[in-house]
Write an enzyme that holds these catalytic residues in place. Structure first.
Site, PDB file in Angstrom:
ATOM      1  N   TYR A 191       0.978  -1.191   0.072  1.00 45.06           N
ATOM      2  CA  TYR A 191       0.006   0.060  -0.157  1.00 45.06           C
ATOM      3  C   TYR A 191       0.838   1.230  -0.031  1.00 45.06           C
ATOM      4  O   TYR A 191       2.064   1.108   0.312  1.00 45.06           O
ATOM      5  CB  TYR A 191      -0.931   0.117   1.195  1.00 45.06           C
ATOM      6  CG  TYR A 191      -0.241   0.229   2.587  1.00 45.06           C
ATOM      7  CD1 TYR A 191      -0.056   1.604   3.064  1.00 45.06           C
ATOM      8  CD2 TYR A 191       0.242  -0.848   3.341  1.00 45.06           C
ATOM      9  CE1 TYR A 191       0.502   1.711   4.401  1.00 45.06           C
ATOM     10  CE2 TYR A 191       0.629  -0.714   4.607  1.00 45.06           C
ATOM     11  CZ  TYR A 191       0.951   0.395   5.136  1.00 45.06           C
ATOM     12  OH  TYR A 191       1.555   0.697   6.327  1.00 45.06           O
ATOM     13  N   CYS A 192       0.537   2.286  -0.576  1.00 43.57           N
ATOM     14  CA  CYS A 192       1.106   3.531  -0.774  1.00 43.57           C
ATOM     15  C   CYS A 192      -0.220   4.663  -0.493  1.00 43.57           C
ATOM     16  O   CYS A 192      -1.255   4.480  -0.523  1.00 43.57           O
ATOM     17  CB  CYS A 192       1.767   3.918  -1.772  1.00 43.57           C
ATOM     18  SG  CYS A 192       1.453   3.295  -3.442  1.00 43.57           S
ATOM     19  N   THR A 193       0.285   5.916  -0.924  1.00 42.42           N
ATOM     20  CA  THR A 193      -0.630   7.088  -0.737  1.00 42.42           C
ATOM     21  C   THR A 193      -1.784   6.964  -1.745  1.00 42.42           C
ATOM     22  O   THR A 193      -2.685   6.864  -1.283  1.00 42.42           O
ATOM     23  CB  THR A 193       0.098   8.470  -0.820  1.00 42.42           C
ATOM     24  OG1 THR A 193       1.198   8.452   0.118  1.00 42.42           O
ATOM     25  CG2 THR A 193      -0.708   9.512  -0.458  1.00 42.42           C
ATOM     26  N   ILE A 220      -4.141   4.474   0.208  1.00 41.71           N
ATOM     27  CA  ILE A 220      -4.690   4.772   1.529  1.00 41.71           C
ATOM     28  C   ILE A 220      -5.578   6.002   1.074  1.00 41.71           C
ATOM     29  O   ILE A 220      -6.860   5.923   1.968  1.00 41.71           O
ATOM     30  CB  ILE A 220      -3.466   5.553   2.248  1.00 41.71           C
ATOM     31  CG1 ILE A 220      -2.359   4.379   2.449  1.00 41.71           C
ATOM     32  CG2 ILE A 220      -4.147   5.920   3.421  1.00 41.71           C
ATOM     33  CD1 ILE A 220      -1.245   5.081   3.090  1.00 41.71           C
TER      34      ILE A 220
END
Length: 306
Positions: A191-193, A220
């Site tokens: 996961y990342c921004t 996210i």
């Protein structure tokens, strides 16, 4: 009354003439009075723009007129405000550049894209599908943070693996070192921004023998829109603009720890030494920050907060 907004977006798609796309994007964004950062490469487009909502909507329409970008997922969030000229307070200027990579892993030769996106990336999970996977597989599921260490200090998924990296370029060396080989037999959710870093990271992991790799679709940001702070996320979301971080509700947990006094905070600040690009988690009471600083707390020079 003019409303300030911020757009976050990317598209992995082959571009035959990145410089022509750069010139078009520069002229389009400039004509609309937008500020922010846009990167273009042969692999696609990555940007974060701030400005007046109507101008951003026109930018979205014009960008989607280009066939390769018709299906871009534009993510919206609240901006801080507009100056007297009607331009975003969250960005100092507009920057549009051509680079080898639209997200800097230092491995452009490994990335393959077609008109459907990254080839060989992880299985996409919507926020609801993520919850279903966790309900089915329980603690066997591994959350793998695809951001730099500073970002993870103020917000992350519960129990996540947080690689000790300064920039995305460090991930390749860590993966090749075998440090995370013990995860190869488990379901790993990257996961990342906003999703872009995990498009690449999940493909790098899959090519290195991670057998069950997922990526959180929309990152996210989309998860926060769906579940706020009532799901598996905890803390604040670090963003690469003047806001510093954002929360998904009025009851967001504060999990950052001030390096000065140990108090809880989601505030990050740059080192006051002009020759240093280090960034700290530091509460307002402790004021400004100076080096030395732990290497893990250095900012990741990304074009946006994707």
């Amino acid at each position: 009354m003019a409303v300030a907004k911020i757009l976050l977006y990317y598209a992995f798609t082959p571009l035959a003439d990145p410089d022509a796309v750069r010139l078009w994007q520069r002229d389009l964004a400039s004509s609309l009075g937008l500020r922010g950062r846009i990167l273009v490469s042969e692999h696609g487009l990555n940007g974060t723009l701030g400005g007046e909502m109507g101008a951003l909507k026109r930018y979205v329409r014009k960008t989607r007129d280009y066939p390769a970008f018709r299906h871009i997922d534009f993510k919206w969030s609240e901006g801080t405000g507009l100056d007297d000229a009607g331009e975003s307070l969250d960005f100092p200027k507009l920057s549009v550049k051509v680079r080898d990579e639209i997200v800097s892993f230092g491995a452009p030769g490994e990335l393959r894209v077609d008109d459907r996106g990254v080839v060989g990336g992880g299985t996409r999970l919507t926020p609801d599908a993520l919850h279903a996977l966790v309900a089915e597989r329980g603690d066997d599921v591994v959350f793998f943070d695809g951001r730099n260490a500073l970002e993870a200090m103020i917000g992350r998924f519960r129990g996540a693996v947080m690689p000790d990296v300064e920039t995305t370029r460090d991930f390749v060396e860590l993966l090749d070192s075998g440090e995370f080989d013990e995860l190869k037999g488990r379901p790993v959710v990257t996961y990342c921004t906003g999703g872009i870093r995990c498009e690449v990271l999940s493909s790098l992991m899959a090519s290195r023998g991670f057998g069950e790799v997922y990526q959180l679709e929309g990152g996210i940001v989309r998860y926060g829109e769906r579940f706020g702070d009532d799901g598996l996320w905890q803390g604040s979301l670090y963003v690469f603009d003047g806001r510093g971080s954002i929360d998904f509700s009025d009851h967001a947990a504060v999990i950052g720890v001030c390096t000065g006094c140990g108090a809880g905070t989601n505030r990050t600040v740059n080192c006051t030494d002009a020759a240093c690009d280090a960034e700290f988690v530091l509460c307002a009471s402790c004021g400004a920050a100076r080096c030395p600083t732990p290497a893990a707390q250095r900012s990741d020079p990304q074009p946006g907060y994707a």
